[in-house]
Design an enzyme around this catalytic site. Structure first.
Site, mmCIF file in Angstrom:
data_model
loop_
_atom_site.group_PDB
_atom_site.id
_atom_site.type_symbol
_atom_site.label_atom_id
_atom_site.label_comp_id
_atom_site.label_asym_id
_atom_site.label_seq_id
_atom_site.Cartn_x
_atom_site.Cartn_y
_atom_site.Cartn_z
ATOM 1 C CB SER A 69 4.652 6.757 -7.926
ATOM 2 O OG SER A 69 3.566 6.495 -7.071
HETATM 3 N N1 SAH Z 1 4.364 5.061 -3.014
HETATM 4 C C1 SAH Z 1 4.000 3.722 -3.321
HETATM 5 C C2 SAH Z 1 2.680 3.709 -4.055
HETATM 6 C C3 SAH Z 1 2.008 2.412 -4.064
HETATM 7 S S1 SAH Z 1 0.402 2.439 -4.789
HETATM 8 C C4 SAH Z 1 5.079 3.088 -4.170
HETATM 9 O O1 SAH Z 1 5.718 3.825 -4.910
HETATM 10 O O2 SAH Z 1 5.236 1.874 -4.106
HETATM 11 C C5 SAH Z 1 -0.605 3.006 -3.458
HETATM 12 C C6 SAH Z 1 -0.576 2.217 -2.192
HETATM 13 O O3 SAH Z 1 -1.564 2.753 -1.324
HETATM 14 C C7 SAH Z 1 -0.926 0.739 -2.341
HETATM 15 O O4 SAH Z 1 0.083 -0.037 -1.781
HETATM 16 C C8 SAH Z 1 -2.253 0.594 -1.601
HETATM 17 O O5 SAH Z 1 -2.430 -0.664 -0.989
HETATM 18 C C9 SAH Z 1 -2.138 1.718 -0.583
HETATM 19 N N2 SAH Z 1 -3.398 2.172 -0.007
HETATM 20 C C10 SAH Z 1 -4.578 2.402 -0.631
HETATM 21 N N3 SAH Z 1 -5.503 2.819 0.239
HETATM 22 C C11 SAH Z 1 -4.893 2.885 1.461
HETATM 23 C C12 SAH Z 1 -5.322 3.236 2.776
HETATM 24 N N4 SAH Z 1 -6.579 3.624 3.042
HETATM 25 N N5 SAH Z 1 -4.420 3.156 3.774
HETATM 26 C C13 SAH Z 1 -3.149 2.766 3.559
HETATM 27 N N6 SAH Z 1 -2.683 2.408 2.341
HETATM 28 C C14 SAH Z 1 -3.547 2.471 1.301
#
Ligand code: SAH
Length: 220
Positions: A69
């Site tokens: 993000s």
């Molecule tokens: N805060 C993170 C955002 C990554 S994008 C950063 O800055 O790197 C969102 C993340 O949520 C992804 O890694 C995706 O695999 C995860 N995600 C999506 N659905 C999910 C779920 N049901 N449980 C756990 N993680 C999930």
């Protein structure tokens, strides 16, 4: 604190200060959040080839089709989660590269973070280990199920978008606790749900753009 990619170590300290100034200008005024983001070297969370863009106000790819993000969104969500006071136990859903996790580690007493993609979490685990946080626990699981064995949480933050929050997850919020997440699918808005003694109160805020929350896990 870890300053990998040592070649740009000095530059990154200065760029980080500029990032903080920009966040302040963009309306982030929780100094605790700004200090936390100043303390975390964001460039170690992205691929080396993108490290020179780590402090720009953009979302960047982190592999497995996911994105880190942008700094403003991390700051904004952290500010909304804190709502001006220190956090006890926090649950993060969507660890990704672990940047938001590292920021939360400075803002909360205990951080539990869940990621559904196993290989992504493995890398993040290695990266976060170098920070030697004693208050962070990572788990490979479907975050939508929450973590009932350690609930209730003072804060729950989701970094992937969902149209609907399962009641079982809402119930893991402490009374007085707060959940911050991007609500929607095509069109998304940051949403805050507060739990009070009467029930839940929802507030819709800024427009947002996140990858979707998916159910089930990948890898083992
Ligand atoms: N805060 C993170 C955002 C990554 S994008 C950063 O800055 O790197 C969102 C993340 O949520 C992804 O890694 C995706 O695999 C995860 N995600 C999506 N659905 C999910 C779920 N049901 N449980 C756990 N993680 C999930």
């Amino acid at each position: 604190m870890n300053t990998h990619h040592s070649g740009i170590g000095m530059t990154s300290q200065r760029t980080r200060v500029r990032m903080i100034e920009r966040l302040r200008a963009q309306g982030i005024n929780d100094e605790v959040v700004l200090a936390a983001m100043n303390a975390v070297p964001r460039h170690v969370f992205v691929e080396e080839t993108l490290a020179n863009r780590a402090y720009d106000d953009v979302a960047l790819p982190i592999n497995f089709g996911q994105t880190i993000s942008n700094p403003f969104v991390v700051a904004r969500m952290s500010e909304l989660l804190r709502a001006g006071s220190n956090l006890g136990r926090v649950l993060e859903i969507g660890t990704g590269c672990g940047y938001q996790t590292a920021v939360l580690a400075q803002l909360a007493q205990e951080v539990y973070s869940i990621e559904r993609i196993g290989p992504l979490l493995t890398r993040t685990r290695t990266r976060l280990r170098e920070f030697r946080f004693s208050n962070v626990r990572l788990k490979h699981a479907d975050g939508l199920l929450g973590l009932s064995e350690v609930a209730p949480f003072d804060g729950i933050i989701m970094t992937a978008a969902t149209t609907h929050v399962p009641l079982s997850l809402l119930e893991q919020l402490a009374v007085g606790g707060r959940m911050v997440f991007p609500k929607g699918s095509q069109e998304q808005y940051l949403c805050v749900i507060e739990r009070n003694s009467q029930g839940y109160a929802e507030t819709i805020l800024d427009e947002a753009r996140f990858v979707p929350m998916l159910s089930g896990i990948v890898g083992n």
